[in-house]
Scaffold this motif. Sequence first.
Motif, short mmCIF file in Angstrom:
data_model
loop_
_atom_site.label_atom_id
_atom_site.label_comp_id
_atom_site.label_asym_id
_atom_site.label_seq_id
_atom_site.Cartn_x
_atom_site.Cartn_y
_atom_site.Cartn_z
N GLN A 151 -56.02 -5.58 17.57
CA GLN A 151 -56.04 -6.25 16.25
C GLN A 151 -55.09 -5.59 15.26
O GLN A 151 -55.17 -5.85 14.05
N SER A 152 -54.17 -4.73 15.71
CA SER A 152 -53.41 -3.88 14.78
C SER A 152 -52.50 -4.68 13.84
O SER A 152 -52.08 -4.17 12.83
N GLU A 153 -52.18 -5.95 14.17
CA GLU A 153 -51.29 -6.74 13.30
C GLU A 153 -51.96 -8.02 12.81
O GLU A 153 -51.32 -9.03 12.61
N SER A 154 -53.27 -7.97 12.61
CA SER A 154 -53.98 -9.24 12.38
C SER A 154 -54.30 -9.51 10.90
O SER A 154 -55.02 -10.45 10.61
N ARG A 155 -53.75 -8.72 9.95
CA ARG A 155 -54.19 -8.87 8.56
C ARG A 155 -53.97 -10.29 8.03
O ARG A 155 -54.85 -10.86 7.39
N ILE A 156 -52.82 -10.91 8.32
CA ILE A 156 -52.56 -12.26 7.81
C ILE A 156 -53.24 -13.31 8.70
O ILE A 156 -53.78 -14.31 8.19
N ASP A 157 -53.25 -13.07 10.02
CA ASP A 157 -53.92 -14.02 10.94
C ASP A 157 -55.38 -14.22 10.54
O ASP A 157 -55.96 -15.27 10.76
N ASP A 158 -56.01 -13.15 9.98
CA ASP A 158 -57.43 -13.21 9.67
C ASP A 158 -57.75 -14.02 8.40
O ASP A 158 -58.91 -14.17 8.04
N GLU A 159 -56.71 -14.53 7.73
CA GLU A 159 -56.96 -15.34 6.52
C GLU A 159 -57.73 -16.62 6.89
O GLU A 159 -57.77 -17.02 8.05
N SER A 160 -58.27 -17.30 5.87
CA SER A 160 -59.10 -18.49 6.09
C SER A 160 -58.30 -19.67 6.62
O SER A 160 -57.07 -19.71 6.52
N ALA A 161 -59.03 -20.65 7.15
CA ALA A 161 -58.38 -21.88 7.64
C ALA A 161 -57.68 -22.58 6.48
O ALA A 161 -56.60 -23.16 6.66
N ALA A 162 -58.25 -22.51 5.27
CA ALA A 162 -57.63 -23.17 4.10
C ALA A 162 -56.26 -22.54 3.80
O ALA A 162 -55.29 -23.24 3.48
N PHE A 163 -56.18 -21.22 3.94
CA PHE A 163 -54.91 -20.51 3.73
C PHE A 163 -53.88 -21.03 4.73
O PHE A 163 -52.76 -21.41 4.37
N HIS A 164 -54.25 -21.08 6.02
CA HIS A 164 -53.29 -21.51 7.05
C HIS A 164 -52.94 -22.99 6.90
O HIS A 164 -51.82 -23.39 7.21
N ASP A 165 -53.90 -23.76 6.40
CA ASP A 165 -53.62 -25.18 6.18
C ASP A 165 -52.55 -25.34 5.10
O ASP A 165 -51.62 -26.15 5.23
N SER A 166 -52.65 -24.52 4.03
CA SER A 166 -51.62 -24.64 2.98
C SER A 166 -50.27 -24.12 3.48
O SER A 166 -49.22 -24.61 3.08
N VAL A 167 -50.30 -23.18 4.41
CA VAL A 167 -49.05 -22.69 5.02
C VAL A 167 -48.39 -23.83 5.80
O VAL A 167 -47.19 -24.11 5.65
N ARG A 168 -49.18 -24.51 6.61
CA ARG A 168 -48.60 -25.60 7.42
C ARG A 168 -48.03 -26.70 6.52
O ARG A 168 -46.91 -27.18 6.72
N LYS A 169 -48.83 -27.08 5.52
CA LYS A 169 -48.36 -28.14 4.60
C LYS A 169 -47.09 -27.69 3.88
O LYS A 169 -46.17 -28.48 3.65
N GLY A 170 -47.05 -26.41 3.50
CA GLY A 170 -45.87 -25.87 2.83
C GLY A 170 -44.63 -25.98 3.70
O GLY A 170 -43.55 -26.37 3.24
N TYR A 171 -44.77 -25.64 4.98
CA TYR A 171 -43.64 -25.74 5.91
C TYR A 171 -43.13 -27.18 6.00
O TYR A 171 -41.93 -27.43 5.95
N LEU A 172 -44.07 -28.12 6.16
CA LEU A 172 -43.65 -29.52 6.34
C LEU A 172 -42.98 -30.04 5.07
O LEU A 172 -42.00 -30.79 5.14
N ALA A 173 -43.46 -29.57 3.91
CA ALA A 173 -42.83 -29.99 2.64
C ALA A 173 -41.42 -29.41 2.54
O ALA A 173 -40.48 -30.10 2.13
N LEU A 174 -41.25 -28.16 2.92
CA LEU A 174 -39.91 -27.54 2.89
C LEU A 174 -38.95 -28.31 3.80
O LEU A 174 -37.81 -28.60 3.42
#
Length: 216
Positions: A161-184
């Motif tokens: 788990q040594s690199e999991s700090r961002i992976d451990d964020e909530s599903a809502a966080f990752h959902d906004s990441v995906r939407k952000g990518y598609l908007a870009l």
Amino acid sequence: MPTPSALRGHFLTFEGMDGCGKTTQLRLLAQYLREHGRNVVETVEPGGTEIGRQIRRILLDPANTAIQPRTELLLYFASRAQNVDEVIRPALEAGSVVLCDRFTDSTLVYQGCGRGLEAGIVLDLDRIACRGLRPATTVLIDMDLETSLGRAKRRNERYGQSESRIDDESAAFHDSVRKGYLALAATEPERFVVIDGRAPLGDVARQIREALRNRV
Ligand code: TMP
């Protein structure tokens, strides 16, 4: 310092959610381009240099829960400034194809859309760290949340788990990441190539090669 247009090489970045397969696809593309006679330099953000690797450890260590969003933002750009000066610009000046695993689009979507920092601040820091260097092409590997996060979780379980700090964020966080990518990607269709990452690995690799045929 040469202007971006004076750089002879091609700067290509890979983007996507954690677990989308971009690192594997970057390696496959590097291998393919080398087999076809191109000089290829592979690098990664955060990381890519010795200093960047030290910064990466701070950024992704799950123990660092006290990191503030602005601290995180500055550390990502500190790693990038070093990578641009030490690895990316020299390689582009020498005419190489530079394949970079993540770049400022990651900061726009993770720290901007995910953490709610203003895009204007991210772009101001980009000007300082990258001094006008922008990717010529960006391959975005898109995938639904369930598949990508499932893969990231399995990878973390396998490798620790040594690199999991961002992976451990909530599903809502990752959902906004995906939407952000598609908007870009929608705002810059000439730079972005969007690939559906759910197909088998070989099919995704073929789709990427096909989409890049007239670009690189
Ligand atoms: P990686 O596992 O794909 O190498 O990426 C490391 C993590 O860092 C990933 O969860 C995305 C995150 N990240 C940001 O939050 N902002 C950035 O600017 C970059 C480059 C990565």
